[in-house]
Design an enzyme around this catalytic site. Sequence first.
Site, PDB file in Angstrom:
ATOM      1  N   LYS A 111     -33.630 -41.149  93.448  1.00 44.31           N
ATOM      2  CA  LYS A 111     -33.900 -39.777  93.897  1.00 44.31           C
ATOM      3  C   LYS A 111     -32.739 -38.851  93.531  1.00 44.31           C
ATOM      4  O   LYS A 111     -32.953 -37.673  93.242  1.00 44.31           O
ATOM      5  CB  LYS A 111     -34.140 -39.739  95.414  1.00 44.31           C
ATOM      6  CG  LYS A 111     -35.473 -40.340  95.832  1.00 44.31           C
ATOM      7  CD  LYS A 111     -36.630 -39.570  95.266  1.00 44.31           C
ATOM      8  CE  LYS A 111     -38.013 -40.054  95.623  1.00 44.31           C
ATOM      9  NZ  LYS A 111     -38.357 -41.430  95.376  1.00 44.31           N
ATOM     10  N   LYS A 194     -43.987 -47.724  86.626  1.00 45.43           N
ATOM     11  CA  LYS A 194     -45.077 -47.914  87.591  1.00 45.43           C
ATOM     12  C   LYS A 194     -45.949 -46.664  87.737  1.00 45.43           C
ATOM     13  O   LYS A 194     -45.489 -45.541  87.515  1.00 45.43           O
ATOM     14  CB  LYS A 194     -44.517 -48.363  88.932  1.00 45.43           C
ATOM     15  CG  LYS A 194     -43.800 -47.281  89.678  1.00 45.43           C
ATOM     16  CD  LYS A 194     -43.585 -47.640  91.139  1.00 45.43           C
ATOM     17  CE  LYS A 194     -42.891 -46.481  91.814  1.00 45.43           C
ATOM     18  NZ  LYS A 194     -43.059 -46.330  93.204  1.00 45.43           N
ATOM     19  N   LYS A 197     -47.696 -41.284  92.317  1.00 38.62           N
ATOM     20  CA  LYS A 197     -48.472 -40.087  92.649  1.00 38.62           C
ATOM     21  C   LYS A 197     -47.977 -38.883  91.866  1.00 38.62           C
ATOM     22  O   LYS A 197     -48.737 -38.020  91.483  1.00 38.62           O
ATOM     23  CB  LYS A 197     -48.341 -39.782  94.141  1.00 38.62           C
ATOM     24  CG  LYS A 197     -49.083 -40.756  95.011  1.00 38.62           C
ATOM     25  CD  LYS A 197     -49.045 -40.282  96.469  1.00 38.62           C
ATOM     26  CE  LYS A 197     -49.224 -41.436  97.419  1.00 38.62           C
ATOM     27  NZ  LYS A 197     -48.119 -41.661  98.339  1.00 38.62           N
TER      28      LYS A 197
HETATM   29  P1  TYM Z   1     -45.560 -45.058  98.968  1.00 35.53           P
HETATM   30  O1  TYM Z   1     -46.231 -43.980  99.691  1.00 35.53           O
HETATM   31  O2  TYM Z   1     -44.730 -44.732  97.785  1.00 35.53           O
HETATM   32  O3  TYM Z   1     -46.597 -46.139  98.500  1.00 35.53           O
HETATM   33  C1  TYM Z   1     -47.511 -46.715  99.415  1.00 35.53           C
HETATM   34  C2  TYM Z   1     -47.794 -48.162  99.070  1.00 35.53           C
HETATM   35  O4  TYM Z   1     -48.303 -48.259  97.737  1.00 35.53           O
HETATM   36  C3  TYM Z   1     -47.525 -49.183  96.998  1.00 35.53           C
HETATM   37  N1  TYM Z   1     -47.434 -48.736  95.597  1.00 35.53           N
HETATM   38  C4  TYM Z   1     -47.645 -49.541  94.561  1.00 35.53           C
HETATM   39  N2  TYM Z   1     -47.963 -50.852  94.494  1.00 35.53           N
HETATM   40  C5  TYM Z   1     -48.139 -51.377  93.275  1.00 35.53           C
HETATM   41  N3  TYM Z   1     -48.009 -50.664  92.116  1.00 35.53           N
HETATM   42  C6  TYM Z   1     -47.687 -49.354  92.145  1.00 35.53           C
HETATM   43  N4  TYM Z   1     -47.598 -48.647  91.026  1.00 35.53           N
HETATM   44  C7  TYM Z   1     -47.483 -48.733  93.406  1.00 35.53           C
HETATM   45  N5  TYM Z   1     -47.158 -47.478  93.799  1.00 35.53           N
HETATM   46  C8  TYM Z   1     -47.128 -47.506  95.157  1.00 35.53           C
HETATM   47  C9  TYM Z   1     -46.162 -49.178  97.646  1.00 35.53           C
HETATM   48  O5  TYM Z   1     -45.457 -50.371  97.367  1.00 35.53           O
HETATM   49  C10 TYM Z   1     -46.533 -49.043  99.109  1.00 35.53           C
HETATM   50  O6  TYM Z   1     -46.872 -50.293  99.644  1.00 35.53           O
HETATM   51  N6  TYM Z   1     -41.666 -46.204 101.857  1.00 35.53           N
HETATM   52  C11 TYM Z   1     -43.096 -46.363 101.714  1.00 35.53           C
HETATM   53  C12 TYM Z   1     -43.881 -45.841 102.893  1.00 35.53           C
HETATM   54  C13 TYM Z   1     -43.457 -46.447 104.188  1.00 35.53           C
HETATM   55  C14 TYM Z   1     -43.701 -47.772 104.627  1.00 35.53           C
HETATM   56  C15 TYM Z   1     -43.101 -47.859 105.900  1.00 35.53           C
HETATM   57  C16 TYM Z   1     -44.359 -48.857 104.058  1.00 35.53           C
HETATM   58  C17 TYM Z   1     -42.760 -45.805 105.160  1.00 35.53           C
HETATM   59  N7  TYM Z   1     -42.547 -46.674 106.190  1.00 35.53           N
HETATM   60  C18 TYM Z   1     -43.165 -49.041 106.640  1.00 35.53           C
HETATM   61  C19 TYM Z   1     -44.402 -50.039 104.795  1.00 35.53           C
HETATM   62  C20 TYM Z   1     -43.798 -50.127 106.054  1.00 35.53           C
HETATM   63  C21 TYM Z   1     -43.524 -45.597 100.477  1.00 35.53           C
HETATM   64  O7  TYM Z   1     -42.888 -44.711 100.032  1.00 35.53           O
HETATM   65  O8  TYM Z   1     -44.705 -45.956  99.984  1.00 35.53           O
END
Ligand code: TYM
Length: 329
Positions: A111, A194, A197
């Site tokens: 970031k 990867k 969004k």
């Molecule tokens: P976030 O919002 O970036 O993504 C949500 C979930 O999607 C998975 N993901 C992917 N998996 C495989 N390939 C990809 N290209 C890909 N892009 C996203 C992420 O691994 C995630 O599981 N920090 C977390 C949100 C969060 C969270 C938590 C998750 C906040 N608190 C507690 C679990 C437990 C995040 O930014 O995910």
Amino acid sequence: METVLSGIRSTGRLHLGNYFGALRNFVKMQHTDRCFFFIADYHSLTTHPDPKALHGNVKNVLAEYLAAGLDPEVATIYIQSDVPQVAELSLLLSMHAYIGELERTASFKDKIRKQPENVNAGLLCYPVLMAADILLHRATRVPVGKDQEQHLELTRRFARRFNQIYGTEFFPESQPYNFGEASVKIPGLDGTGKMGKSEGNGIFLSDPDEVIRKKVMKAVTDSGPTAPDSPMPEVIANLFTIMKAVSTPDTVEHFTGLWNRCEIRYGDLKKQLAEDIIKTVAPIRANIGDILADDAYLHKVASMGAERARASADRTVSQVREIMGITRF
Ligand code: TYM
């Protein structure tokens, strides 16, 4: 029965990475475990501080959770900011989180590169808030994609440290979970890492068929294999990774054989891939519109989830307060 928790940030529409890394597993786990699935709106503020967009994005993710098959009667589905105890637990955990280890987190370094104009304290403390999300319900299993593994490692470290300092076994060691398989990483279509969004390289669960076909046909490829069994360049391996997620093993085997024999035509591969993605996405997409239009239902789901999540969170935070010596007169 295990306690399961996971969340997705409310930063836009959900894509195939979110689905295969997380949401699909949420749906599978809801009937066998004690599940909490939430929308990480506080976390989204670290990168997307736009008050106008935030509420709409939260609503979108909630609707997409439900459209993919999450059942609010069996799983607790809630919005992070509806459960204020998470902020208190995050504060308490931050007392034992060291700046050095937070600065070394890969996502923080990433970031700093991506938004040098806004390296806020929320970004630095992101893993502490995430640990608070997980430990708030003392979750043991966390279904997430590969990119979240380091955050989970930190969560375990904070939990162990807390237990050690206070001589307790209060917090469990939360593990990433993908049904015994390695964590998933769905690549983007532009060959640069990867699917994300905000990367502009994704296929969204709400994309119409024609948009999916167009995006897949435009995916980056090379000029093709020149000798049998030659190593596969990353951009092509990426298409196969997506294919393994959406297509049958026979289809994957068929195209792998064509590649190995130097007979592959990328146009055919992409056509098949697009149709198989559509098969995955179409049933979910079909539900999104109706759910999004039903504000009363969304409101009911969110309030029901918030109530259950707050009750669970309250139990944890009261005990943590007591363990740490914050007791009322
Ligand atoms: P976030 O919002 O970036 O993504 C949500 C979930 O999607 C998975 N993901 C992917 N998996 C495989 N390939 C990809 N290209 C890909 N892009 C996203 C992420 O691994 C995630 O599981 N920090 C977390 C949100 C969060 C969270 C938590 C998750 C906040 N608190 C507690 C679990 C437990 C995040 O930014 O995910």
